[in-house]
Design a protein around this motif. Structure first.
Motif, PDB file in Angstrom:
ATOM      1  N   VAL A   1       0.843  -1.200   0.000  1.00  0.00           N
ATOM      2  CA  VAL A   1       0.000   0.000   0.000  1.00  0.00           C
ATOM      3  C   VAL A   1       0.876   1.246   0.000  1.00  0.00           C
ATOM      4  O   VAL A   1       0.666   2.187  -0.780  1.00  0.00           O
ATOM      5  N   GLY A   2       1.901   1.236   0.879  1.00  0.00           N
ATOM      6  CA  GLY A   2       2.817   2.379   0.935  1.00  0.00           C
ATOM      7  C   GLY A   2       3.473   2.621  -0.403  1.00  0.00           C
ATOM      8  O   GLY A   2       3.557   3.759  -0.885  1.00  0.00           O
ATOM      9  N   LEU A   3       3.900   1.530  -1.033  1.00  0.00           N
ATOM     10  CA  LEU A   3       4.569   1.619  -2.331  1.00  0.00           C
ATOM     11  C   LEU A   3       3.654   2.240  -3.381  1.00  0.00           C
ATOM     12  O   LEU A   3       4.030   3.194  -4.090  1.00  0.00           O
TER      13      LEU A   3
ATOM     14  N   LEU B   1       1.043   4.071  -3.015  1.00  0.00           N
ATOM     15  CA  LEU B   1       0.750   5.480  -2.729  1.00  0.00           C
ATOM     16  C   LEU B   1       1.937   6.364  -3.080  1.00  0.00           C
ATOM     17  O   LEU B   1       1.759   7.477  -3.604  1.00  0.00           O
ATOM     18  N   THR B   2       3.131   5.849  -2.782  1.00  0.00           N
ATOM     19  CA  THR B   2       4.312   6.664  -3.098  1.00  0.00           C
ATOM     20  C   THR B   2       4.473   6.813  -4.605  1.00  0.00           C
ATOM     21  O   THR B   2       4.820   7.888  -5.100  1.00  0.00           O
TER      22      THR B   2
ATOM     23  N   SER C   1       2.101   9.350  -5.951  1.00  0.00           N
ATOM     24  CA  SER C   1       2.470  10.745  -5.667  1.00  0.00           C
ATOM     25  C   SER C   1       3.399  11.286  -6.746  1.00  0.00           C
ATOM     26  O   SER C   1       3.472  12.501  -6.948  1.00  0.00           O
TER      27      SER C   1
ATOM     28  N   TYR D   1       1.921  13.605  -8.964  1.00  0.00           N
ATOM     29  CA  TYR D   1       1.870  14.982  -8.486  1.00  0.00           C
ATOM     30  C   TYR D   1       3.195  15.694  -8.693  1.00  0.00           C
ATOM     31  O   TYR D   1       3.241  16.854  -9.068  1.00  0.00           O
TER      32      TYR D   1
ATOM     33  N   MET E   1      -5.503  14.263  -7.399  1.00  0.00           N
ATOM     34  CA  MET E   1      -6.062  13.804  -6.143  1.00  0.00           C
ATOM     35  C   MET E   1      -6.906  12.541  -6.305  1.00  0.00           C
ATOM     36  O   MET E   1      -6.910  11.665  -5.459  1.00  0.00           O
ATOM     37  N   TRP E   2      -7.640  12.483  -7.448  1.00  0.00           N
ATOM     38  CA  TRP E   2      -8.523  11.329  -7.661  1.00  0.00           C
ATOM     39  C   TRP E   2      -7.739  10.038  -7.777  1.00  0.00           C
ATOM     40  O   TRP E   2      -8.213   8.976  -7.388  1.00  0.00           O
TER      41      TRP E   2
ATOM     42  N   ILE F   1      -4.927   9.392  -6.222  1.00  0.00           N
ATOM     43  CA  ILE F   1      -4.540   9.013  -4.856  1.00  0.00           C
ATOM     44  C   ILE F   1      -5.715   8.365  -4.150  1.00  0.00           C
ATOM     45  O   ILE F   1      -5.605   7.303  -3.526  1.00  0.00           O
ATOM     46  N   MET F   2      -6.876   9.016  -4.278  1.00  0.00           N
ATOM     47  CA  MET F   2      -8.061   8.488  -3.625  1.00  0.00           C
ATOM     48  C   MET F   2      -8.366   7.075  -4.119  1.00  0.00           C
ATOM     49  O   MET F   2      -8.679   6.172  -3.332  1.00  0.00           O
TER      50      MET F   2
ATOM     51  N   VAL G   1      -6.094   4.562  -2.492  1.00  0.00           N
ATOM     52  CA  VAL G   1      -6.400   4.310  -1.081  1.00  0.00           C
ATOM     53  C   VAL G   1      -7.628   3.421  -0.936  1.00  0.00           C
ATOM     54  O   VAL G   1      -7.640   2.486  -0.142  1.00  0.00           O
ATOM     55  N   VAL G   2      -8.670   3.702  -1.722  1.00  0.00           N
ATOM     56  CA  VAL G   2      -9.901   2.963  -1.466  1.00  0.00           C
ATOM     57  C   VAL G   2      -9.990   1.606  -2.165  1.00  0.00           C
ATOM     58  O   VAL G   2     -10.716   0.734  -1.693  1.00  0.00           O
TER      59      VAL G   2
END
Lengths: 473, 473
Positions: B74-76, B78-79, B82, B85, B99-100, B102-103, B106-107
């Motif tokens: 999960v961390g990977l 998400l990183t 990013s 961005y 942002m979408w 990233i969201m 996460v979900v």
């Protein structure tokens, strides 16, 4: 003429043409017709499926109108939140981020009050916590210079997301803060990363929090004002309903066996299966009920966990009823004389047990200790005692010789094998009565705990009451 | 001197002062100390709790390192997202709506591949569908003039949100498209309402869809590339594991009873309880497994539903083992002579039943029909037959007189009551063997169906193979 290679399967109509050769007559049932038939079949099949689906949906709505009400509530809440968009002052106040309010309504609106409150509180707390943390991390990142900023932000996201994800596996966190952990990761990532781009970081955090608060307050208002469905109340009724079902199945099975009647409602007999399969829903309801404020006769901090214990006791009875059922449907049929011999006491045990369960259901329903309970348990125990005695005297009816089966009619004695099903049934019945006593214990605990909590709440409310009285003076 | 009113509880140290009066010695254990002690107690209690919590978390991670790997994944993910961005071109491409992405990460990121695919596909399809519908509604609304626009949009949101919410209650929709229905409401509301404000509606819809596709593709890549956990594989192993547990409990219980040994591992004996409580997880795994592509030995469209049938058969055996356990722990102890008389055949039934279950587990593990299965079932049935015969001959050992209990030692005969527990146990054992036969049937169905599917897949793949061969020529 058609060559061998051209031979097709099936019959063909041929016509002899003037020049002596023959031509195939393409029948009206050609490719076009086949396609048409198949399409028609497909369409009618699809139509059938759609009709079935709609019927199923309609029946569901008709059986439980509260589901329909829930849907209307969701529509209502969403329509209200769109007002935020339509009214310019409000829209400008949250800087075009009104979308978050809509999103909040869609994701936190659940059928029961408890589930909605759980999600609302988790969402608000997790958003605030993650927002503050992200602003802090952003400040640290901005101090570390342009080159290292992305690395600091990236590393913090990696570490916090991993930790938060891990915490979701821990049972105590999972039951209380699962949704919160997810929202924490979401908000933290979005705010921390946006910090790199959006200059008005505080504004973003503030807008996100305020739109979420708008959304959650609206949800809480709608869910609690319009026909609220309380998880606690649902759990309570489910427990009462399951007890009734358990009692009906127990009595029904035994009666059907001894009276050889098939008139019993099959659905009634299978009621214990609902008890077997309701563990998961009990757990989730008890989980959500903890978040609910006092409603009806239930205070905040009503002993909801005790319902899970009662559920477990009921399931342990239901396992035995399942075994009882297999006895009843077994191939080895018992001798009629033995059945007659034991029927009175078995029926007594089953009817006294089932009325004990009924009384328990009543006691849970009214949330007070039933004065008849001890009497009923005593009655059940004396019926068990009677069954014990009948079992003891059973040996008189036994035929000691296994080979002399032809003597039965002459002597009225029964071979041992024909006793076994009834004896098994009787001993399972005795076991069930023991388990019902455990159930009585857990119901009494619930009632006592609930009365104790009531007293505490009454005490806590009293000083407030006097305070109010004093203020009035 | 202290007056009566001032009398305190407990002992006080007093000192006589020069003027003859006495003064209370305030001990060092004053208010400050009390506060200090209480605070220390609180802190140490809290510290204890935190330590316990951390230990629990550590143990969980150590017991199942895959959970830790999931967190790192999960961390990977998400990183990586990013990066979208941080890299300006990509950021500009999606118009600040990164942002979408990233969201989405996460979900939709779930521990198993199946659950992640389910959420990804639902999210993408529902977003597209809702986006198109919302643009259509917006066009209709814009045609109806400025005054009616909010009403048209509001009404469409109300109606579609209500219908979509209702559909989530329908079991067939719930199992396949629950998440999709939620995302549909979300996207439709946001796009339809934004249409009223944001002029570039198509851009919004397009950006939302493209960011979601970025997020979901990333999730699918990470979940399938880095140590994937497949729902199907999990369900498969759970089934095999549960069978082993069932077999161990059955054999363990009966052996413990007849050999009076307490050396058996208690955890092993209670293994059947895992079978009783794994219904919910089996169902969710089977649900997610349907979304998974072929992996390991499992094809897409592997008969996952059959595992649920096997699970139900196993549970019906486990109910009987629960009843068996209550027999074993019952207060009425059986006579030793009777136990001895039946022990050989009962042990034979239990060991042959448990080795039949073990063989079934092996057969599921290897996904082929075991050649020994028929033999083992026959063995089990002949053991049951033997037990039947032993039960028949039991009547010789019976004492027909219930009162002549003192004759037991003289004649070697046993009162009827002391037979009951063993007879009950034996008849439950016989029932268990019948249920195991049903289990054998459902496992065989699974193996057959899976082999059939394998053949179909092989056939479907074959023409492709020849096509490739042709292309090479």
């Amino acid at each position: 003429m058609a060559s061998g290679k051209e031979l097709c399967e099936g019959v063909e109509w041929r016509i002899r043409v003037v020049d002596g050769s023959s031509e195939v007559l393409v029948p009206p049932t050609g490719l076009a017709r086949k396609v048409w038939l198949r399409t028609k079949g497909l369409i009618s099949g699809l139509g059938m499926k759609v009709r079935m689906f709609l019927k199923q949906a309609w029946d569901m709505g008709a059986n439980d109108p509260r589901k329909v009400i829930h849907c209307i509530k969701v529509g209502l809440a969403l329509t209200i939140v769109s007002l935020v968009y339509f009214m310019r002052p409000l829209y400008d106040g949250v800087g075009g981020n009104a979308m978050w309010a809509i999103m909040t309504v869609v994701v936190v609106f659940e059928p029961t009050v408890g589930a909605t409150l759980y999600k609302c509180l988790n969402r608000v707390c997790a958003t605030c916590l993650a927002g503050f943390l992200a602003v802090g991390v952003h400040w640290i990142a901005s101090q570390s210079g342009d080159r290292f900023e992305p690395f600091v932000v990236g590393a913090s996201i990696f570490i916090l997301a991993s930790i938060a994800t891990f915490s979701r596996f821990i049972p105590s966190v999972k039951s209380m803060f699962d949704y919160g952990a997810m929202i924490f990761i979401l908000t933290f990532s979005i705010v921390a990363i946006s910090g790199y781009r959006v200059d008005k970081l505080f504004d973003l955090a503030h807008q996100r929090i305020s739109t979420i608060i708008i959304g959650t307050s609206l949800c809480i208002l709608v869910i609690m004002m319009v026909c609220p469905i309380w998880s606690g109340q649902e759990l309570h009724s489910l427990t009462v309903r399951n007890m009734d079902k358990l009692s009906d199945s127990l009595d029904g099975c035994v009666t059907q066996y001894f009276t050889n009647s098939n008139g019993e409602d099959d659905q009634k007999l299978q009621g214990y299966k609902c008890v077997l399969s309701s563990k998961a829903s009990e757990e989730s309801m008890a989980n959500f009920a903890r978040w609910e404020p006092s409603h009806g006769r239930f205070n905040f901090r009503h002993p909801w966990k005790q319902y899970l214990k009662i559920g477990a006791s009921m399931r342990s009875c239901a396992y035995c009823i399942e075994a009882l059922n297999s006895c009843i449907n077994s191939e080895n049929q018992a001798a009629e004389s033995i059945k007659k011999h034991l029927s009175t006491s078995c029926l007594k045990v089953s009817s006294s047990s089932s009325s004990a369960i009924k009384e328990l259901a009543e006691s849970v329903k009214k949330m007070n200790k039933s004065p008849n309970m001890d009497l009923l348990v005593e009655e059940m125990n004396s019926a068990v005692e009677e069954l014990h005695n009948d079992l003891k005297s059973l040996s008189h009816l036994l035929n000691p010789s296994t080979t002399a089966e032809n003597q039965i009619s002459a002597t009225g004695l029964v071979p041992f094998m024909e006793i076994i099903p009834v004896v098994t049934l009787a001993s399972i019945l005795i076991e069930i009565s023991a388990r019902i006593e455990a159930l009585v214990g857990s119901v009494e605990e619930l009632v006592e705990e609930s009365e104790m909590k009531d007293k505490i709440v009454a005490k806590e409310e009293k000083p407030e009451g006097t305070m109010k009285a004093l203020q009035r003076v």
